[in-house]
Motif scaffolding. Structure first.
Motif, PDB file in Angstrom:
ATOM      1  N   MET A   1       0.827  -1.218   0.000  1.00  0.00           N
ATOM      2  CA  MET A   1       0.000   0.000   0.000  1.00  0.00           C
ATOM      3  C   MET A   1       0.858   1.264   0.000  1.00  0.00           C
ATOM      4  N   LYS A   2       2.121   1.116  -0.292  1.00  0.00           N
ATOM      5  CA  LYS A   2       3.048   2.252  -0.242  1.00  0.00           C
ATOM      6  C   LYS A   2       2.453   3.464  -0.953  1.00  0.00           C
ATOM      7  N   GLY A   3       2.578   4.625  -0.324  1.00  0.00           N
ATOM      8  CA  GLY A   3       2.058   5.855  -0.904  1.00  0.00           C
ATOM      9  C   GLY A   3       0.702   6.273  -0.356  1.00  0.00           C
ATOM     10  N   LYS A   4       0.020   5.339   0.305  1.00  0.00           N
ATOM     11  CA  LYS A   4      -1.266   5.691   0.906  1.00  0.00           C
ATOM     12  C   LYS A   4      -1.037   6.424   2.226  1.00  0.00           C
ATOM     13  N   LYS A   5      -2.027   7.205   2.630  1.00  0.00           N
ATOM     14  CA  LYS A   5      -1.970   7.901   3.914  1.00  0.00           C
ATOM     15  C   LYS A   5      -2.237   6.916   5.048  1.00  0.00           C
ATOM     16  N   HIS A   6      -1.848   7.325   6.249  1.00  0.00           N
ATOM     17  CA  HIS A   6      -1.999   6.477   7.441  1.00  0.00           C
ATOM     18  C   HIS A   6      -3.415   5.920   7.548  1.00  0.00           C
TER      19      HIS A   6
END
Length: 71
Positions: A35-40
């Motif tokens: 999910m790299k790049g997604k917000k927390h």
């Protein structure tokens, strides 16, 4: 027992997460890496909706992952 370090922060949830969801923490960190790049909170929501993880456990996993330089 006096020399044992008490695990604090998000990692304190890890034994319960592994027991509850039947996967090692490394598995969940791999899911988060995808999910790299997604917000927390997007990552938290994805763990909750796609994997049925409770909010507190999902938040602890994401917080740990991001603290280790992921994200």
């Amino acid at each position: 027992m006096a020399n044992e370090k008490k695990v604090k922060g998000p990692a304190s949830y890890f034994p319960s997460i592994e027991k509850t969801y039947g996967e090692p923490i490394g598995h969940w960190l791999g899911v988060l890496a995808a999910m790299k790049g997604k917000k927390h909170m997007e990552m938290v929501a994805a763990l909750k909706s796609a994997h049925g993880i409770g909010h507190g456990h999902a938040n602890a996993l994401v917080a740990h992952y991001r603290a280790q330089g992921g994200g």
